[in-house]
Write an enzyme that holds these catalytic residues in place. Sequence first.
Site, short mmCIF file in Angstrom:
data_model
loop_
_atom_site.label_atom_id
_atom_site.label_comp_id
_atom_site.label_asym_id
_atom_site.label_seq_id
_atom_site.Cartn_x
_atom_site.Cartn_y
_atom_site.Cartn_z
N HIS A 161 0.84 -1.20 0.00
CA HIS A 161 0.00 0.00 0.00
C HIS A 161 0.87 1.25 0.00
O HIS A 161 2.06 1.19 0.31
CB HIS A 161 -0.91 0.04 1.23
CG HIS A 161 -2.12 -0.85 1.11
ND1 HIS A 161 -2.09 -2.18 1.43
CD2 HIS A 161 -3.38 -0.59 0.70
CE1 HIS A 161 -3.29 -2.71 1.23
NE2 HIS A 161 -4.09 -1.77 0.78
N LYS A 163 -0.58 4.93 4.48
CA LYS A 163 -1.50 4.01 5.17
C LYS A 163 -1.06 3.81 6.61
O LYS A 163 0.10 3.51 6.89
CB LYS A 163 -1.57 2.66 4.44
CG LYS A 163 -2.63 1.73 5.01
CD LYS A 163 -2.90 0.56 4.09
CE LYS A 163 -3.90 -0.43 4.69
NZ LYS A 163 -5.22 0.15 4.97
#
Length: 217
Positions: A129, A133
């Site tokens: 990600h 995040k």
Amino acid sequence: MQIKYGLIGGSGRMGKEIELLLGESGHKCVLKYDVLGEWKSGDPEIIIDFSMPQALNNTLGYVKKYKIPLVIGTTGLSEEQLNTLNTMSQDFPIVQSYNFSVGIQMLLKCTEILKENLPGWDVEISETHHRFKKDKPSGTAIMIKNLIGREVNISSLRLGNIPGNHTVSFGGLGEVISITHSATSRRTFTEGVLKSVLFVMNKKNGLFSFNEVLFQK
Ligand code: NAD
């Protein structure tokens, strides 16, 4: 039909995308809540929460105050918070999912088939990600792990601006099978959110998964 909705995390990456897509579909954001506080221009008919676990009490406060459904995609919720959602769903309809993309639902279905047919094989999950995040591992990786139902290693990478990649691999002696899903845009999640909003608006109560939103007859 125009739906008036409240958005928790409205200033975030997902919040902005949700407001864009729901706006294109004729729906109106009448309440926002985020770290800066509340903005309100009317009473919402549904709450959408893509924020942080710390916002959950406020989110549930809105659901109770206006007696309306909830669609929540916030990840990193504790067991206690998930139990609270379960209890709340006796009185309010709630869609909760750590992933609102159609493709991940397919990855879960394939994983179930591999799990049933490949007992004794090694299983590894990996997820990548964007650098912003906050939670690790991702909620989706936890969903895949829960489906496998035993201790499985999860590798997490945080790189650049990747919306979300997940791979589940099954290894036997002499062969490996991997299934990968890549979200190439947040739009895929917001389309799932819109489907969930339309699904849950007419329900009386209950806790629904995104799989039920897609496939419940
Ligand atoms: P972001 O950091 O860009 O935005 C977070 C938002 O939450 C901001 O508006 C921020 O002001 C607000 N916020 C933070 N703490 C708060 C608090 N204590 N009270 C109220 N508001 C608060 O994050 P993002 O990329 O938009 O992701 C938001 C959430 O959605 C994350 O949990 C992420 O993992 C999750 N997510 C879920 C899916 C899915 O399909 N379920 C997909 C993408 C992201």
